[in-house]
Enzyme design. Sequence first.
Site: not given
Ligand code: NAD
Ligand code: UDP
Length: 312
Positions: A146-147, A191-192, A212, A274
């Site tokens: 992902y990263d 989750n929480f 966070r 993490d």
């Molecule tokens: P989400 O998983 O709810 O939405 C992602 C959508 O993309 C889903 O509807 C999924 O079905 C679709 N998708 C995945 N792979 C696909 C593919 N190969 N072809 C077509 N569709 C595909 O996640 P979200 O939280 O809504 O995130 C949306 C975007 O924002 C992502 O790119 C994510 O990386 C970015 N983002 C979100 C957060 C957050 O906290 N929510 C933080 C940082 C970045």
């Molecule tokens: N986390 C947790 N309990 C859970 C789910 C996540 O303690 O049930 C922690 C996780 O290890 C991380 C933070 O909460 O430190 C945020 O996790 P999340 O998966 O929401 O997002 P990200 O790590 O991608 O910021």
Amino acid sequence: MRKRRILVTGGAGFLGSHLCDRLLQEGNDVICVDNLFTGSKDNIRHLLDDPYFEFIRHDVTQPVFVECDQIYNLACPASPKWYQKDPIYTFKTSVWGAMNCLGLAKRTGARVLQASTSEVYGDPEIHPQPEEYRGCVNTIGIRSCYDEGKRAAETIFFDYHRMHGVDIKVMRIFNTYGPRMDINDGRVISNFIIQALLGQDITIYGDGLQTRSFCYVDDLIEGMVRLMNSRDGFTGPVNVGNPGEFTIRELAEIVIRLTGSNSKLIYQELPEDDPKQRKPNIDLAKKELGWEPSVILEEGLRKTIDYFKQCL
Ligand code: NAD
Ligand code: UDP
């Protein structure tokens, strides 16, 4: 007459569905492309009868051919649980998906926005994180698909911009929450809240002292639309998130208080790589977009809790 024709990849996901709502409310014609990998038709069911909304079930690792004025590229699983399920596919989605959007933007002349992430900073040694910080990312760990996928997507965005003059906007999104988060996607807020509402133990990974910064979805979408419509030549990358910083333990305590739950905190192993801390520096978003978040954590959590109550 509609204002613009706008493509939203990942439009059936959490953020994408809120974006589709917003763009339709503003009088645009919206095409939502999604393969429903983590998204759901439930998120867009209320839009399916709208004549200005189209849903196309399509995988963004394959090219898409539509005419449009703007492209928001959100397609990618976002929660660690889902993006680690098939890491090769996550990387392909991020990188090939970005290239396919850029190819489309090059052909149509559309402006294209990339949903990048705070994960490009990895486990940051600089706090809070400004856009100039280049990050501390493990290239071979379980979060790397992902990263590094998101980092490579940023790279190819800037290469298409320099080489072909594609009109790009890159947004680094920090943890965002709100209604329509998937109950089962394993992110900390969903989750929480679910655990608290069901009276189950609240699972804290590690000691819970990692931090966070949580942004409410309405604030995030406002920042996203402002970035898309920002001045010519402003590409970003720009951080969009809420600088309020909380430990995971603090978050658990707030959720317990707001839900009135009897749940107990239990401690489980911290997942590999993490990040220990995360908080956006949003000076650039304030200056260029006139944007800053307005919803404080408790207020956003109350709305999210109400939503999850309806889902259970
Ligand atoms: P989400 O998983 O709810 O939405 C992602 C959508 O993309 C889903 O509807 C999924 O079905 C679709 N998708 C995945 N792979 C696909 C593919 N190969 N072809 C077509 N569709 C595909 O996640 P979200 O939280 O809504 O995130 C949306 C975007 O924002 C992502 O790119 C994510 O990386 C970015 N983002 C979100 C957060 C957050 O906290 N929510 C933080 C940082 C970045
Ligand atoms: N986390 C947790 N309990 C859970 C789910 C996540 O303690 O049930 C922690 C996780 O290890 C991380 C933070 O909460 O430190 C945020 O996790 P999340 O998966 O929401 O997002 P990200 O790590 O991608 O910021």
